[in-house]
Design a protein around this motif. Structure first.
Motif, PDB file in Angstrom:
ATOM      1  N   LEU A  26     -40.442  17.027  14.817  1.00 33.88           N
ATOM      2  CA  LEU A  26     -40.307  17.822  13.509  1.00 33.88           C
ATOM      3  C   LEU A  26     -39.322  17.452  12.573  1.00 33.88           C
ATOM      4  N   ALA A  29     -40.062  14.339  10.793  1.00 35.29           N
ATOM      5  CA  ALA A  29     -40.901  14.952   9.710  1.00 35.29           C
ATOM      6  C   ALA A  29     -40.155  15.324   8.477  1.00 35.29           C
ATOM      7  N   SER A  30     -38.714  16.050   9.047  1.00 39.91           N
ATOM      8  CA  SER A  30     -38.215  16.438   7.803  1.00 39.91           C
ATOM      9  C   SER A  30     -37.331  15.617   7.178  1.00 39.91           C
ATOM     10  N   ALA A  48     -45.904  21.584   3.522  1.00 43.54           N
ATOM     11  CA  ALA A  48     -45.302  20.926   4.677  1.00 43.54           C
ATOM     12  C   ALA A  48     -43.870  21.320   4.931  1.00 43.54           C
ATOM     13  N   ARG A  49     -43.199  21.333   3.762  1.00 40.83           N
ATOM     14  CA  ARG A  49     -41.794  21.378   3.827  1.00 40.83           C
ATOM     15  C   ARG A  49     -41.341  22.857   4.518  1.00 40.83           C
ATOM     16  N   ILE A  52     -42.422  22.933   8.084  1.00 37.33           N
ATOM     17  CA  ILE A  52     -41.567  22.503   9.008  1.00 37.33           C
ATOM     18  C   ILE A  52     -40.183  22.873   9.267  1.00 37.33           C
ATOM     19  N   GLU A  53     -39.643  23.509   8.175  1.00 34.79           N
ATOM     20  CA  GLU A  53     -38.464  23.970   7.883  1.00 34.79           C
ATOM     21  C   GLU A  53     -38.482  25.426   8.826  1.00 34.79           C
ATOM     22  N   ALA A  62     -45.187  24.989  15.772  1.00 39.20           N
ATOM     23  CA  ALA A  62     -45.122  23.625  15.521  1.00 39.20           C
ATOM     24  C   ALA A  62     -46.248  23.019  15.192  1.00 39.20           C
ATOM     25  N   ALA A  65     -47.063  23.232  11.504  1.00 37.60           N
ATOM     26  CA  ALA A  65     -46.128  22.207  10.727  1.00 37.60           C
ATOM     27  C   ALA A  65     -46.721  20.968  10.863  1.00 37.60           C
ATOM     28  N   GLN A  66     -47.096  20.643  12.094  1.00 39.38           N
ATOM     29  CA  GLN A  66     -47.685  19.328  12.265  1.00 39.38           C
ATOM     30  C   GLN A  66     -48.989  18.973  11.682  1.00 39.38           C
ATOM     31  N   PHE A  69     -47.905  18.650   7.878  1.00 43.73           N
ATOM     32  CA  PHE A  69     -47.473  17.208   7.622  1.00 43.73           C
ATOM     33  C   PHE A  69     -48.409  16.323   7.406  1.00 43.73           C
TER      34      PHE A  69
END
Length: 81
Positions: A26, A29-30, A48-49, A52-53, A62, A65-66, A69
């Motif tokens: 992650l 990705a960030s 996505a931002r 992920i954060e 997670a 978030a994945q 992204f």
């Protein structure tokens, strides 16, 4: 903030690059999102931002978030299959 490995790496070809980059965490990705072109930051980018954060701060999962992204990269035409 803890770095979290993705369930499977995501292969992308960043904007304007001939190089394929493997995104395995992650944090990776960030970092991609930090360099994302400002003119291409729309709702997919924002989702996505945020996810992920939140995941990096242990406030969200997670997997989500994945997924966000991956959707962003797919929408932008950066995914390498």
């Amino acid at each position: 903030m803890t770095d979290i490995r993705l369930s499977s790496p995501i292969r992308i070809r960043p904007h304007g690059s001939d190089t394929i980059r493997e995104v395995a965490t992650l944090q990776d990705a960030s970092e991609i999102l930090i360099d994302w072109p400002h003119a291409r930051r729309g709702p997919f980018y924002q989702a996505a931002r945020e996810k992920i954060e939140a995941a990096l701060q242990d406030k969200a999962g997670a997997a989500q978030a994945q997924e966000a992204f991956t959707a962003l990269c797919d929408h932008a035409g950066l995914l390498v299959r």
